[in-house]
Design an enzyme around this catalytic site. Structure first.
Site, short mmCIF file in Angstrom:
data_model
loop_
_atom_site.label_atom_id
_atom_site.label_comp_id
_atom_site.label_asym_id
_atom_site.label_seq_id
_atom_site.Cartn_x
_atom_site.Cartn_y
_atom_site.Cartn_z
NE ARG A 29 -3.87 -2.19 2.31
CZ ARG A 29 -3.86 -3.49 2.04
NH1 ARG A 29 -2.72 -4.12 1.88
NH2 ARG A 29 -5.00 -4.16 1.93
N GLY A 100 -0.38 -11.47 -6.45
CA GLY A 100 -1.79 -11.11 -6.58
C GLY A 100 -2.10 -9.68 -6.16
CB SER A 175 -10.78 -9.78 -3.33
OG SER A 175 -9.47 -9.35 -2.99
CD GLN A 177 -5.13 -8.54 -2.45
OE1 GLN A 177 -5.01 -8.74 -3.67
NE2 GLN A 177 -4.41 -9.21 -1.58
CG ASP A 319 -3.41 -13.65 3.90
OD1 ASP A 319 -3.99 -14.37 3.06
OD2 ASP A 319 -2.91 -12.55 3.61
CE LYS A 346 -6.94 -14.94 0.16
NZ LYS A 346 -6.57 -13.53 0.39
NE ARG A 350 -3.32 -19.38 0.33
CZ ARG A 350 -2.91 -18.17 0.66
NH1 ARG A 350 -3.67 -17.39 1.42
NH2 ARG A 350 -1.74 -17.71 0.24
CE LYS A 419 2.01 -14.73 -3.28
NZ LYS A 419 2.07 -13.87 -4.47
#
Length: 439
Positions: A29, A100, A175, A177, A319, A346, A350, A419
């Site tokens: 961000r 992502g 999401s 995001q 997460d 994801k 998952r 990652k």
């Protein structure tokens, strides 16, 4: 050829100090805010997570440079299948690999720039939906086309943005995001943004984090009911310091929970964090772990009697799902879990990945509607187990603590942790795990 890790632990204790990298969520961000601020905002303690390094490199580079000599570098990038350049309109191809967050944030960022770019990624990234965000940006006035399958990357963002409206409706349960991507660019929009969130908001703490960081950079907002409003305004000169990563800290809580004795110190973490995953302190209290904030960090010990909560709602911290579910399974605690709706889109599915790997210790994760329940009735501890990671960093790190109870573990693809937490294996060695690279 992947290099696997052989993980063992001679004693069931975990003691030491672990310095975590900067929060990937905060840093991603902050980097977009810095790029939008025309030099007014600076970021401190940038994460060394691969996703963040990728994003920082893209935002720090001039897009025009990819039209010439950098085009060859892009074509030779390590990530899979790049698009062939359109020779009639030579748009730079930006490959974000498996990142992502970078895909979502850069889609919004490049939508309001003047340059034409193509955003692509790994094969898995091309399977992760982005249509809701693209639809919202198109309504605002962005010129975006799908290069392959509608609703999925790769995207061609053609530049020349002219705002058509400031009111956008977006679903809140897919999401967070998508919402964050829109909020990050809101202050740069000539007409500002009035975002109407439809239905329940998934991962609300991540939206809170975005708004708090924007406010630190001088961007004011109003949040009334399901409407978030940000007027067109300028960023203020500021420094955004990035806190260590609470998502990474969750694996150390898992290690403490599975150890007989634990005494760990994680410097830099604060009790009043912007990161939603700091709720791990409350979750792991169920497993006897205390969190004391002192000496500039958090001190965790295993010292209280476990309470063992029956139901965990992980909607606001998805997460953490793999970490918490694996700990429960390892302890034979037949808990139920809700709020896992986003896990199937994801880095991998998952839910399916957890089901496959937990079966190796005889544990079932049973799906009934939107509730998932562990069945530990057939649980057993093998002498050796092989854990597949599905190109998902969190699968590797969530299962690694099982080395405290399984004599030998082999974990697929050691580099997958880069990652988000490149130093993970080295940090395990610091507290007494044996880490042997195989292959």
């Amino acid at each position: 050829m992947h290099q696997n890790i052989i993980l063992t632990k001679k004693t069931k204790t975990a003691n030491g100090t672990v310095q975590l990298t900067g929060s990937k969520s905060e840093c991603n961000r902050a980097l977009v805010i810095e790029a939008l601020s025309d030099g007014k905002v600076k970021v401190e303690n940038i994460s060394d997570a691969a996703d963040t390094v990728t994003l920082a490199g893209i935002l720090g580079a001039k897009v025009e440079s990819a039209r010439s000599e950098d085009m060859e570098k892009v074509k030779n990038a390590p990530h899979s299948s790049l698009l062939a350049p359109d020779t009639s309109l030579l748009a730079p191809i930006i490959n974000i690999g498996p990142a992502g967050t970078a895909m979502r944030f850069l889609t919004a960022y490049f939508a309001i720039q003047d340059n034409e770019v193509i955003l692509t990624g790994s094969e898995r990234m091309k399977q992760r939906p982005i249509g809701i965000l693209v639809d919202a940006l198109r309504q605002l006035g962005a010129n975006i086309a799908y290069e392959e399958q509608d609703g999925f990357p790769p995207l061609r963002l053609k530049g020349g943005f002219t705002q058509l409206t400031n009111q956008i409706n977006i679903k809140g349960n897919i999401s967070s995001q998508y919402i964050t991507a829109l909020l990050l660019i809101a202050a740069k929009l000539p007409l500002g943004l009035e975002l109407h969130i439809e239905g329940d908001l998934t991962s609300k703490p991540y939206v809170d984090m975005t708004l708090a960081m924007l406010q630190q950079a001088g961007i004011q907002h109003q949040w009334n009911g399901n409407i978030i409003s940000i007027a067109h305004q300028e960023f203020a000169p500021t420094v955004l310091p990035v806190e260590p990563d609470w998502s990474a800290a969750s694996y150390w809580y898992a290690i403490a929970a599975l150890a007989d004795e634990a005494d760990l110190f994680l410097p830099g973490l604060t009790q009043y964090s912007l990161q939603g995953d700091s709720v791990i302190t409350e979750i792991m209290a169920n497993f006897g772990i205390t969190s004391q904030f002192k000496n500039g960090g958090v001190h965790l010990q295993k010292e209280i009697k476990p309470i063992f909560r029956k139901i965990f709602d992980l909607k606001e911290c998805p997460d953490l799902a793999q970490t918490v579910i694996v700990v429960c399974a390892a302890l034979g605690h037949e808990a139920s879990f809700t709020g896992l709706e986003t896990l199937k889109i994801k880095e991998t599915d998952r839910v399916l990945a957890l089901q496959n790997e937990l079966a190796k210790i005889g544990v079932k994760l049973i799906e009934k509607g939107q509730v998932y329940k562990l069945d530990c009735s057939q649980k057993h501890i093998p002498e050796k187990v092989f854990i597949n990671t599905y190109e998902d960093h969190r699968m590797a790190m969530a299962f690694a603590p099982l080395a405290l109870i399984i004599p030998e573990m082999e974990i697929e693809d050691a580099k997958v942790v880069e990652k988000s937490y490149p130093a993970f294996w080295r940090d395990l060695e610091k507290v007494g795990f044996s880490v042997e690279v195989k292959g």
